[in-house]
Scaffold this active site. Structure first.
Site, mmCIF file in Angstrom:
data_model
loop_
_atom_site.group_PDB
_atom_site.id
_atom_site.type_symbol
_atom_site.label_atom_id
_atom_site.label_comp_id
_atom_site.label_asym_id
_atom_site.label_seq_id
_atom_site.Cartn_x
_atom_site.Cartn_y
_atom_site.Cartn_z
ATOM 1 N N HIS A 38 0.863 -1.192 0.000
ATOM 2 C CA HIS A 38 0.000 0.000 0.000
ATOM 3 C C HIS A 38 0.891 1.231 0.000
ATOM 4 O O HIS A 38 1.575 1.505 0.987
ATOM 5 C CB HIS A 38 -0.918 0.000 1.220
ATOM 6 C CG HIS A 38 -1.889 -1.142 1.228
ATOM 7 N ND1 HIS A 38 -3.080 -1.118 0.527
ATOM 8 C CD2 HIS A 38 -1.836 -2.359 1.814
ATOM 9 C CE1 HIS A 38 -3.723 -2.273 0.695
ATOM 10 N NE2 HIS A 38 -2.987 -3.050 1.478
ATOM 11 N N HIS A 89 -9.100 -10.483 -1.525
ATOM 12 C CA HIS A 89 -9.032 -10.290 -0.074
ATOM 13 C C HIS A 89 -10.225 -11.081 0.458
ATOM 14 O O HIS A 89 -11.358 -10.620 0.371
ATOM 15 C CB HIS A 89 -9.144 -8.792 0.232
ATOM 16 C CG HIS A 89 -9.371 -8.442 1.666
ATOM 17 N ND1 HIS A 89 -8.512 -7.637 2.383
ATOM 18 C CD2 HIS A 89 -10.364 -8.764 2.529
ATOM 19 C CE1 HIS A 89 -8.959 -7.480 3.617
ATOM 20 N NE2 HIS A 89 -10.093 -8.156 3.727
ATOM 21 N N ASP A 120 1.803 -6.883 2.655
ATOM 22 C CA ASP A 120 0.626 -6.096 3.051
ATOM 23 C C ASP A 120 1.072 -4.846 3.811
ATOM 24 O O ASP A 120 0.417 -4.412 4.768
ATOM 25 C CB ASP A 120 -0.370 -6.915 3.862
ATOM 26 C CG ASP A 120 -1.750 -6.244 3.938
ATOM 27 O OD1 ASP A 120 -1.940 -5.180 3.310
ATOM 28 O OD2 ASP A 120 -2.633 -6.781 4.633
ATOM 29 N N HIS A 155 -0.014 3.756 8.251
ATOM 30 C CA HIS A 155 -1.065 4.609 8.821
ATOM 31 C C HIS A 155 -0.403 5.651 9.695
ATOM 32 O O HIS A 155 0.559 5.360 10.413
ATOM 33 C CB HIS A 155 -2.044 3.785 9.662
ATOM 34 C CG HIS A 155 -2.935 2.896 8.850
ATOM 35 N ND1 HIS A 155 -3.944 3.383 8.043
ATOM 36 C CD2 HIS A 155 -2.960 1.546 8.703
ATOM 37 C CE1 HIS A 155 -4.556 2.359 7.443
ATOM 38 N NE2 HIS A 155 -3.976 1.231 7.818
HETATM 39 O O1 DOR Z 1 -4.720 -4.470 7.526
HETATM 40 C C1 DOR Z 1 -5.005 -4.119 6.402
HETATM 41 N N1 DOR Z 1 -4.739 -2.880 5.979
HETATM 42 N N2 DOR Z 1 -5.608 -4.985 5.578
HETATM 43 C C2 DOR Z 1 -6.089 -4.616 4.384
HETATM 44 O O2 DOR Z 1 -6.607 -5.440 3.686
HETATM 45 C C3 DOR Z 1 -5.987 -3.197 3.942
HETATM 46 C C4 DOR Z 1 -4.851 -2.549 4.608
HETATM 47 C C5 DOR Z 1 -4.852 -1.062 4.447
HETATM 48 O O3 DOR Z 1 -5.012 -0.578 3.322
HETATM 49 O O4 DOR Z 1 -4.627 -0.358 5.434
#
Ligand code: DOR
Length: 430
Positions: free
Chosen positions: A67, A183, A309, A313
């Protein structure tokens, strides 16, 4: 960018690729491996020399599940910062997930991310969304996205809930020659859950996500692969039941591939005991029995790949009560050391380089054998180097690693992208 990088020698290491292990230097000219052998003597005097003494020299890692948060959430990560984190982690290619804002469900957004990726110290491939807005209602313009070279499609962050839509998507993907990546999460079954449903969730008083929420969709999708004959990749599998279903599907010859994340191999739901949201992730950390089943599935080939993954954040979003925090944890800079600790060097490189490179359609440019004529995308790992994970020192713009304070063994010394040393002695060069 100032033209092709100059010649480069990776000296003194042990090459490890799909063909095995051997002591060899690697000479790179014009981005291509020119010579591999116990002593490449003919290196031009001007060549950059990378010391690989004590190191493993392998094809660069390929992350199927990154991401990068751009566009829309650049405070948490950008293609540039995530790309740098990837290079430092030994990756030469990543697949950027489409749950950006706006999502990658149109050619315009895909083009934007691909363009940003051209300046990153890692090759950035893009996954397209399966459905418009990742809303699960109608198919995204997959043909238009496939025409840009997009090979993987996913609504990651959420699963395609409607089985009949998923069936149509599989049919369509098969026609286009692309791969859907699911997913697997039945949203009705997971609703309200914030951690694995089990003994720890009861003790902590937190609502749980049962293993069945994942397994129900894995089972449904395997049935749909049987129906359509379309290939399917299963993202971040987390339960013993899921890998049992995949094992059976593979035994039946169905075109199913699967990945697991390092955190699901190395951590369990017991980590949530302190209510620290850094351990909140989707799918959630499961039990030790689940983690053991995932490790066994990697060793027997049921699971093909280890994918991070990597989910950055912002601290102000993560530092809230457990049930309010967004799920996700960083992975790119710690994945290789964690994987090697759990499954050993050879299995880790297979699961992080050549097998995912094939799933992403990036082989042999990435993941291919270190041989004359190959693209010089390399990861040089010092398997004995010990280091302590300092969240503040990560190249990622976010800090949410679950491995903060851990002492890990194995650190990337150099990363070579298309013949350019983008990481030298553990430092990013751009
Ligand atoms: O923990 C996760 N975060 N799982 C996901 O499928 C999406 C991801 C996110 O984009 O933060």
């Amino acid at each position: 960018v100032t033209g092709p990088p100059g010649p480069l020698v990776v000296r003194g290491g042990e090459v490890l690729d799909e063909r095995g292990r051997r002591r060899a230097d690697v000479l790179v000219v014009d981005g291509v491996v020119r010579d591999v052998g116990p002593d490449v003597g003919r290196a031009p005097g001007s060549a950059t020399v990378l010391d690989a003494g004590g190191c493993v020299v392998a094809p660069g890692l390929v992350d199927l599940h990154t991401h990068l948060r751009e566009p829309g959430n650049e405070e948490a990560e950008t293609v540039e910062t995530g790309g740098r984190a990837a290079a430092l982690g030994g990756y030469t290619a990543v697949v950027a997930m489409p749950n950006t804002d706006p999502p990658i469900d149109s050619a315009a957004v895909a083009r934007e991310v691909l363009a940003l990726g051209r300046h990153a110290p890692v090759e950035v491939a893009v996954a397209g969304a399966i459905t418009v807005g990742r809303a699960g209602e109608r198919l995204a313009p997959m043909a238009e996205l496939a025409a840009l070279g997009i090979r993987l499609f996913t609504d990651d962050g959420t699963g395609v809930q409607d089985g009949s839509l998923m069936r149509r998507a599989l049919d369509y993907a098969k026609g286009l020659g692309v791969v859907l990546a699911q997913h697997a999460e039945d949203r009705q079954l997971s609703a309200g859950g914030v951690m694995h449903e089990g003994a720890w969730s009861s003790r902590l008083g937190l609502p749980g996500v049962p293993a069945a929420a994942e397994e129900a969709m894995v089972a449904r999708d395997v049935a749909l692969v049987g129906l359509t004959g379309a290939p399917l990749h299963l993202l971040h599998l987390s339960t013993a039941g899921s890998v049992a279903i995949v094992r059976r599907a593979k035994a039946e010859g169905l075109p199913v591939t699967a990945e697991v994340a390092p955190h699901h191999l190395a951590l369990t739901d017991a980590s949530c005991a302190g209510y620290d949201p850094v351990f909140k992730v989707s799918p959630p950390l499961r039990t030790e029995a689940d983690a053991a089943a995932l490790r066994a599935a990697l060793m027997d080939g049921t699971v093909d790949a280890i994918a991070t993954d990597h989910a950055p954040h912002l601290p102000e979003l993560k530092d809230v009560p457990f049930d309010e925090a967004p799920p996700g944890m960083l992975g790119l800079e710690t994945a290789l050391a964690v994987a090697v600790a759990v499954v050993g060097l050879e299995r880790a490189f297979a699961a992080m380089s050549w097998l995912p490179a094939r799933i992403a359609g990036m082989a042999p440019r990435h993941g291919g054998p270190v041989a004359v004529g190959a693209a010089a995308n390399l990861c040089v790992l010092d398997p004995a180097a010990r280091w302590t994970v300092d969240p503040a020192a990560l190249a990622s713009r976010s800090r949410n690693t679950p491995f903060g304070g851990w002492e890990l063994t194995g650190r990337v010394r150099h990363t070579v992208l298309g013949g350019e040393a983008v990481v030298v002695d553990g430092e990013a060069r751009r």
